[in-house]
Scaffold this motif. Structure first.
Motif, PDB file in Angstrom:
ATOM      1  N   PRO A 190     -43.419  49.918 -21.126  1.00  0.00           N
ATOM      2  CA  PRO A 190     -43.857  49.678 -19.750  1.00  0.00           C
ATOM      3  C   PRO A 190     -44.784  48.473 -19.677  1.00  0.00           C
ATOM      4  N   ALA A 238     -47.684  48.105 -18.112  1.00  0.00           N
ATOM      5  CA  ALA A 238     -49.084  48.391 -18.366  1.00  0.00           C
ATOM      6  C   ALA A 238     -49.171  49.551 -19.343  1.00  0.00           C
ATOM      7  N   PRO A 243     -48.621  55.059 -16.317  1.00  0.00           N
ATOM      8  CA  PRO A 243     -47.413  54.337 -15.870  1.00  0.00           C
ATOM      9  C   PRO A 243     -47.277  54.264 -14.351  1.00  0.00           C
ATOM     10  N   PHE A 244     -48.159  54.960 -13.630  1.00  0.00           N
ATOM     11  CA  PHE A 244     -48.090  54.881 -12.166  1.00  0.00           C
ATOM     12  C   PHE A 244     -48.897  53.720 -11.607  1.00  0.00           C
ATOM     13  N   PRO A 283     -49.686  49.952 -11.022  1.00  0.00           N
ATOM     14  CA  PRO A 283     -49.042  48.634 -11.143  1.00  0.00           C
ATOM     15  C   PRO A 283     -49.998  47.563 -11.643  1.00  0.00           C
ATOM     16  N   ARG A 284     -49.399  46.493 -12.124  1.00  0.00           N
ATOM     17  CA  ARG A 284     -50.174  45.275 -12.422  1.00  0.00           C
ATOM     18  C   ARG A 284     -50.033  44.338 -11.239  1.00  0.00           C
ATOM     19  N   ASN A 294     -37.732  46.348 -11.922  1.00  0.00           N
ATOM     20  CA  ASN A 294     -39.164  46.581 -11.714  1.00  0.00           C
ATOM     21  C   ASN A 294     -39.374  47.367 -10.441  1.00  0.00           C
ATOM     22  N   TYR A 308     -44.460  46.552  -5.474  1.00  0.00           N
ATOM     23  CA  TYR A 308     -45.336  47.260  -4.530  1.00  0.00           C
ATOM     24  C   TYR A 308     -45.950  46.285  -3.527  1.00  0.00           C
ATOM     25  N   GLU A 337     -43.466  51.076  -2.323  1.00  0.00           N
ATOM     26  CA  GLU A 337     -42.889  50.559  -3.552  1.00  0.00           C
ATOM     27  C   GLU A 337     -41.373  50.625  -3.456  1.00  0.00           C
ATOM     28  N   ARG A 341     -44.657  47.400 -11.431  1.00  0.00           N
ATOM     29  CA  ARG A 341     -44.544  48.308 -12.568  1.00  0.00           C
ATOM     30  C   ARG A 341     -43.193  48.047 -13.213  1.00  0.00           C
ATOM     31  N   CYS A 365     -40.335  56.928  -8.911  1.00  0.00           N
ATOM     32  CA  CYS A 365     -41.345  56.826  -9.979  1.00  0.00           C
ATOM     33  C   CYS A 365     -40.884  55.881 -11.086  1.00  0.00           C
ATOM     34  N   TYR A 378     -42.631  58.295 -20.935  1.00  0.00           N
ATOM     35  CA  TYR A 378     -43.743  58.007 -20.036  1.00  0.00           C
ATOM     36  C   TYR A 378     -44.395  59.319 -19.625  1.00  0.00           C
TER      37      TYR A 378
END
Lengths: 289, 395, 152
Positions: free
Chosen positions: A13, A15, A19-20, A22-23, A58, A61, A67, A108, A253, B153
């Motif tokens: 992933p 980040a 995992p929820f 985002p960057r 990806n 968001y 998202e 994400r 998700c 995950y």
């Protein structure tokens, strides 16, 4: 059970940690493709861009809106940006297609399975795209063109509604000029100014030249079009386990925890989006699955 | 606490995982009190005519003397002849409401000069102790563990809550009218996945609990409670209770070949039959202890400068669940019921190596129409489709 | 005639066709050349000939007053143009236009129909070739009218 090849192996992933979360990325460039469709080039505001494989997606968001899952449509060889072609079809995608250069966007990913471009080396490649389905295939096209000598014949077969709706028009024209590959475009409807093909993608498959016993087919488009395309590929003699499809379901998700994208026993987000036809054949034409 | 244990007949060695002990109702109160020091203690209690799981601090809050009469679409509390504390089956709540809460903020975003920034949600401050977890519920927790922790995950919040939880299970002395754990092989005896498990021993002149230890933490806690070693008669009493419960299951579900049966029946006419009754209300998914599906919403403040990503339980019975641009994949009620039961009993096995059903019967009890998962599965089995749903092409 | 027989045998439509029957069909065949923009046939005309494309692209057009003609389909070498000659009243229901230089074999419809009527083995061979093409085109038409690429 879906991870026997290098491409199928899931990428880490974006980040580490939750995992929820985002960057933050920044919109670097915007290109309007069609009246409702834009291509965004985005770069991480901090740190390196994660690696991805052709076919992965990806979660983009838009702040305060939501998202949406969007496939990556850039060139894997470019390690700086993520390229996403987005059509305005809902609240989140509308917000994303309305972003300006310099705007922030949450990302994400990358998530999901990839086109089997390495496993397909040595074989003929038939790439079948319909409408916006060309976007998830573009990284695979870049890859096979960059590694042309590793493949047999390459056919890119693209169907769209109307010549005006043609995604990546300039690029298609450039690929057409490459005498080492076959590029065929067909449209559902045209007036007489259009000198290309009118008809549907299965007709292009029937006309294309490839060795059906040693061909890997990569298919992406609306589900009905993919059903027809699979029938045409099978009529041509391509084995079900050599046909790969990119499926679409409601992905919320992207990590197999929310349940929304189930397609029979598969989670499209993690067992897909790229799936081998023989593994989903029994579900493929089932209504409302 | 040596001064307490000294007053009762006790083993000289500290309690171990192999140990079987007997404790009194007073010791159960002491157990709750001891847990309350470190945990948010949650257990069954009567509210609004149902037995639900809430914070408890005192033994008196437990539903002593109550039993639940359950059938398809029916639930009623009745007085028992005795004072059994755990003399009921399961109510509308399951422990997932604590481990996998109905509403959870994932993170908060704030606009700033560079666009926006994201702060992870503040972690849950309290550790949970569950009192009165049934065998089917232990299995349900183990199934949700596979969903939320077993994949590449992990759900960070779930994992933290789960790792910290202390579980006091209870062996069922009553089988509910909609129970079918015996056929799902998920009960009635709690075999693992707990710190301690109680078996309520109720007689003319006794009200005790046989305690089996499932973890070092459980052994340590038991060591702090007044207890005595279990006699052979106590152990035999427990076995008899479990055997009796097993024999009184309200329902049964034939699991042999169920995966292939359902996966090959996507076009079975029974789905239309169910759909004619089903309200697609989603009650079954809300009360199910393993249903894990969620949606995520953005909650913005009025200025639009703060946004929260909020995760909520969702149900495959809603139209929105399968929405892709332009419409929902599963428009009809028949396709949504098919999705739920096929996922629960068949696809789950492919996804997580286990059935998604633990035979708790909640979906049957809490369905307003009394639609019965065991009956629907049996109807498919009674009239299987002749061929697997292959491709069908007309001209 | 020998030349036409060879050309027919090499055309995808006649792949594997019985030798003696190729000769029968060749008796009804002639060569055509259409320049770009020229019409193979027009809507409403009698369908008295059908075509095997050897070279070039053919567009099937339909016109509506006040609108430019709409191209419904394009056909390529190896494919056939026209099915209306098989079914009474034997009239074309669209225009067939050469998009570029087209070389084709034309088969006289009345001649072929007569031979098929006289020799049912020949007729059945022809039907076995036409039926799959018609079914495929029907499927393609369905896919086309579904407008799958548009927003729903």
């Amino acid at each position: 059970m879906f991870t026997e090849s290098a491409e199928m192996a899931r990428m880490p992933p974006a980040a580490s940690g939750d995992p929820f979360v985002p960057r933050i990325y920044c919109v670097d460039r915007i290109r309007r493709e069609l009246s409702d469709t834009v291509t965004l080039e985005i770069t991480p505001s901090q740190g390196p861009r994660p690696r991805y494989a052709p076919g992965q997606f990806n979660m983009l968001y838009a702040f305060g809106v939501g998202e949406v899952a969007i496939s990556i449509s850039g060139d894997c060889a470019d390690d700086r940006t993520f390229v996403h072609t987005v059509r305005d079809v809902g609240a989140a995608s509308r917000a994303i297609t309305s972003l300006d250069v310099g705007a922030a966007i949450g990302v994400r990913g990358p998530f999901g399975t990839a086109w089997p471009v390495t496993d397909a080396e040595g074989s003929d490649i038939v790439i079948v795209a319909g409408g916006l389905g060309l976007a998830p295939l573009r990284p695979a096209i870049y890859h096979v063109l960059a590694n042309r000598s590793r493949y047999g014949r390459i056919a890119i077969l693209f169907g769209t509604r109307h010549p005006q709706d043609m995604l990546y028009r300039d690029e298609l024209a450039a690929w057409r000029r490459n005498l080492d590959i076959s590029v065929e475009v067909t449209v559902d409807h045209a007036d007489r100014d259009w000198r290309g093909n009118v008809g549907v993608v299965p007709a292009l498959i029937a006309r294309a030249s490839f060795d059906p016993h040693d061909t890997v087919a990569l298919v992406c488009g609306p589900e009905i079009m993919m059903r027809f395309a699979v029938n045409a590929l099978r009529d041509a003699g391509v084995a079900p386990d050599h046909i790969h499809l990119s499926m679409e379901r409601n992905m919320k998700c992207a990590i197999g925890l929310c349940g929304h994208c189930q397609f029979g026993p598969q989670f499209v987000c993690k067992d897909g989006p790229v799936m081998r036809f023989d593994r989903i054949a029994s579900l493929f034409a089932v209504r409302e699955i | 606490m040596p001064d307490e244990t000294a007053s009762v007949q006790t083993a000289t060695a500290p309690p171990s995982k192999a140990m079987k002990a007997v404790i009194s109702c007073d010791a159960l109160q002491a157990l709750i009190a001891a847990l309350a020091a470190d945990y948010l203690v949650l257990g069954p209690t009567v509210r609004d005519g149902a037995i639900v799981y809430e914070e408890i601090s005192d033994l008196s809050q437990l539903p002593a003397g109550w039993k639940d009469k359950q059938d398809a679409g029916k639930y009623r509390l009745e007085r028992r002849e005795d004072d059994a504390i755990f003399g009921f089956a399961v109510g509308p709540h399951s422990w997932k409401r604590f481990l996998h809460p109905p509403v959870e903020t994932l993170w908060t975003g704030r606009r700033d000069n560079d666009g926006f920034s994201i702060a992870p949600a503040a972690g849950e401050p309290r550790k949970f102790a569950f009192i009165g977890v049934r065998s089917c519920e232990l299995h349900a927790i183990a199934i949700q563990d596979k969903v939320f922790i077993g994949s590449p995950y992990a759900d960070v919040g779930y994992r933290a809550r789960r790792q910290d939880a202390f579980i006091v299970a209870v062996n069922c002395a009553e089988a509910g009218g909609t129970c079918f754990c015996a056929s799902m092989e998920t009960g009635p005896e709690a075999k693992n996945g707990f710190d301690l498990v109680l078996t309520e021993l109720l007689g003319e002149a006794r009200h005790d609990f046989l305690v089996d230890v499932g973890s070092d933490a459980g052994a340590a806690l038991l060591g702090r409670l007044p207890h005595r070693s279990a006699s052979d008669a106590d152990v035999a009493a427990k076995a008899a209770i479990i055997a009796q419960t097993r024999a009184r299951m309200g329902r049964a579900l034939e699991t042999d070949g169920i995966k292939e049966l359902l996966q090959s029946s996507p076009n079975h006419q029974r789905w239309d039959d169910v759909a004619a009754r089903c309200l697609t209300c989603g009650n079954c998914t809300m009360v199910c202890p393993t249903c894990f599906c969620t949606t995520v919403e953005d909650h913005s403040d009025l200025t639009g400068n703060t946004a929260e990503r909020v995760r909520k339980w969702d149900s495959c019975f809603t139209l929105d669940f399968s929405y892709i641009h332009g419409g929902s994949v599963r428009e009809t009620g028949s396709s949504r019921y098919r999705q739920w039961i096929t996922h629960k009993l068949a696809n789950w096995i492919d996804q997580f190596g286990t059935s998604g059903c633990v035979g708790c019967g909640r979906c049957i009890t809490w369905c307003p129409l009394g639609i019965d998962i065991t009956e629907e599965a049996a109807a498919i089995r009674a009239n299987p489709m002749t061929a697997a749903g292959g491709q069908h092409e007309g001209t | 005639m020998k030349g036409l027989e060879r050309i027919l045998r090499e055309h995808a439509f006649f792949a594997g066709f019985p030798e003696d029957q190729i000769a029968l069909v060749a008796g009804c065949a002639r060569n055509h050349r259409f320049d770009a923009g020229q019409y193979l046939f027009r809507e409403g005309e009698p369908a008295n000939e059908f075509f095997l494309i050897r070279h070039g692209k053919v567009a099937l057009d339909i016109a509506s007053p006040g609108q430019p003609p709409i191209v419904m389909s394009t056909l390529e070498p190896g494919e056939i143009v026209g099915a209306s000659w098989l079914v009474p009243p034997y009239r074309w229901t669209f225009d067939a236009r050469a998009v570029e230089l087209v070389r084709a074999i034309g088969i006289d419809a009345a001649c072929l129909r007569g031979k098929c009527e006289a020799d049912h083995h020949l007729g059945y061979e022809m039907m076995k070739r036409f039926a799959p093409i018609l079914v495929k085109r029907l499927h393609a038409t369905r896919l086309q009218v579904l407008n799958v690429y548009g927003k729903r």
